[in-house]
Design a protein around this motif. Structure first.
Motif, mmCIF file in Angstrom:
data_model
loop_
_atom_site.group_PDB
_atom_site.id
_atom_site.type_symbol
_atom_site.label_atom_id
_atom_site.label_comp_id
_atom_site.label_asym_id
_atom_site.label_seq_id
_atom_site.Cartn_x
_atom_site.Cartn_y
_atom_site.Cartn_z
ATOM 1 N N HIS A 53 0.833 -1.203 0.000
ATOM 2 C CA HIS A 53 0.000 0.000 0.000
ATOM 3 C C HIS A 53 0.869 1.256 0.000
ATOM 4 O O HIS A 53 0.612 2.202 -0.748
ATOM 5 C CB HIS A 53 -0.940 -0.026 1.206
ATOM 6 N N ASN A 54 1.915 1.265 0.820
ATOM 7 C CA ASN A 54 2.818 2.419 0.877
ATOM 8 C C ASN A 54 3.573 2.602 -0.429
ATOM 9 O O ASN A 54 3.754 3.730 -0.893
ATOM 10 C CB ASN A 54 3.799 2.268 2.033
ATOM 11 N N LYS A 55 4.021 1.527 -1.037
ATOM 12 C CA LYS A 55 4.773 1.622 -2.288
ATOM 13 C C LYS A 55 3.881 2.130 -3.422
ATOM 14 O O LYS A 55 4.297 2.989 -4.200
ATOM 15 C CB LYS A 55 5.371 0.259 -2.648
ATOM 16 N N ILE A 56 2.652 1.626 -3.498
ATOM 17 C CA ILE A 56 1.714 2.074 -4.531
ATOM 18 C C ILE A 56 1.482 3.577 -4.397
ATOM 19 O O ILE A 56 1.392 4.296 -5.385
ATOM 20 C CB ILE A 56 0.374 1.292 -4.432
ATOM 21 N N ARG A 57 1.387 4.050 -3.186
ATOM 22 C CA ARG A 57 1.173 5.474 -2.943
ATOM 23 C C ARG A 57 2.338 6.322 -3.458
ATOM 24 O O ARG A 57 2.147 7.456 -3.882
ATOM 25 C CB ARG A 57 1.002 5.703 -1.438
ATOM 26 N N ASP A 58 3.553 5.753 -3.447
ATOM 27 C CA ASP A 58 4.760 6.494 -3.806
ATOM 28 C C ASP A 58 5.060 6.515 -5.308
ATOM 29 O O ASP A 58 5.942 7.256 -5.732
ATOM 30 C CB ASP A 58 5.978 5.903 -3.092
ATOM 31 N N ILE A 59 4.384 5.693 -6.108
ATOM 32 C CA ILE A 59 4.705 5.628 -7.529
ATOM 33 C C ILE A 59 3.665 6.389 -8.351
ATOM 34 O O ILE A 59 2.605 6.756 -7.864
ATOM 35 C CB ILE A 59 4.840 4.173 -8.023
ATOM 36 N N GLU A 60 3.992 6.605 -9.616
ATOM 37 C CA GLU A 60 3.108 7.331 -10.527
ATOM 38 C C GLU A 60 2.039 6.392 -11.099
ATOM 39 O O GLU A 60 2.287 5.192 -11.247
ATOM 40 C CB GLU A 60 3.922 7.919 -11.675
ATOM 41 N N PRO A 61 0.872 6.928 -11.435
ATOM 42 C CA PRO A 61 -0.157 6.117 -12.082
ATOM 43 C C PRO A 61 0.391 5.427 -13.338
ATOM 44 O O PRO A 61 1.143 6.020 -14.103
ATOM 45 C CB PRO A 61 -1.240 7.132 -12.451
ATOM 46 N N GLY A 62 0.056 4.169 -13.488
ATOM 47 C CA GLY A 62 0.520 3.384 -14.623
ATOM 48 C C GLY A 62 1.801 2.620 -14.362
ATOM 49 O O GLY A 62 2.104 1.667 -15.080
ATOM 50 N N GLU A 63 2.571 3.020 -13.348
ATOM 51 C CA GLU A 63 3.792 2.291 -13.021
ATOM 52 C C GLU A 63 3.440 0.942 -12.408
ATOM 53 O O GLU A 63 2.353 0.751 -11.864
ATOM 54 C CB GLU A 63 4.680 3.082 -12.063
ATOM 55 N N VAL A 64 4.393 0.012 -12.479
ATOM 56 C CA VAL A 64 4.172 -1.354 -12.020
ATOM 57 C C VAL A 64 5.131 -1.680 -10.881
ATOM 58 O O VAL A 64 6.313 -1.345 -10.933
ATOM 59 C CB VAL A 64 4.369 -2.351 -13.184
ATOM 60 N N VAL A 65 4.598 -2.356 -9.875
ATOM 61 C CA VAL A 65 5.381 -2.838 -8.741
ATOM 62 C C VAL A 65 5.468 -4.354 -8.841
ATOM 63 O O VAL A 65 4.453 -5.025 -9.061
ATOM 64 C CB VAL A 65 4.718 -2.461 -7.394
#
Length: 62
Positions: free
Chosen positions: A4-16
């Motif tokens: 959840h924290n990592k998703i918040r830190d990346i740009e829309p469309g980026e992949v984790v």
């Protein structure tokens, strides 16, 4: 949750890429993606590892 924290830190469309050893992630990560509308692009198991590719959803106005 770290995802959840990592998703918040990346740009829309980026992949984790998530690599986990806990079998409960097979239930938890798909539910997380469904609940927050982030596409789960791929999930696989390699031995004791559970691997997921989660894409951050685009902004609501896109």
């Amino acid at each position: 949750m770290l995802l959840h924290n990592k998703i918040r830190d990346i740009e829309p469309g980026e992949v984790v890429k998530v690599i986990a050893t806990d079998p409960s992630t097979a239930r938890d990560i798909p539910k997380f993606c469904t609940f927050l509308n982030h596409p789960l692009l791929q999930q696989q198991r390699e031995g004791d590892l559970f691997i997921y590719f989660v894409q951050k959803k685009p902004p609501e106005d896109a």
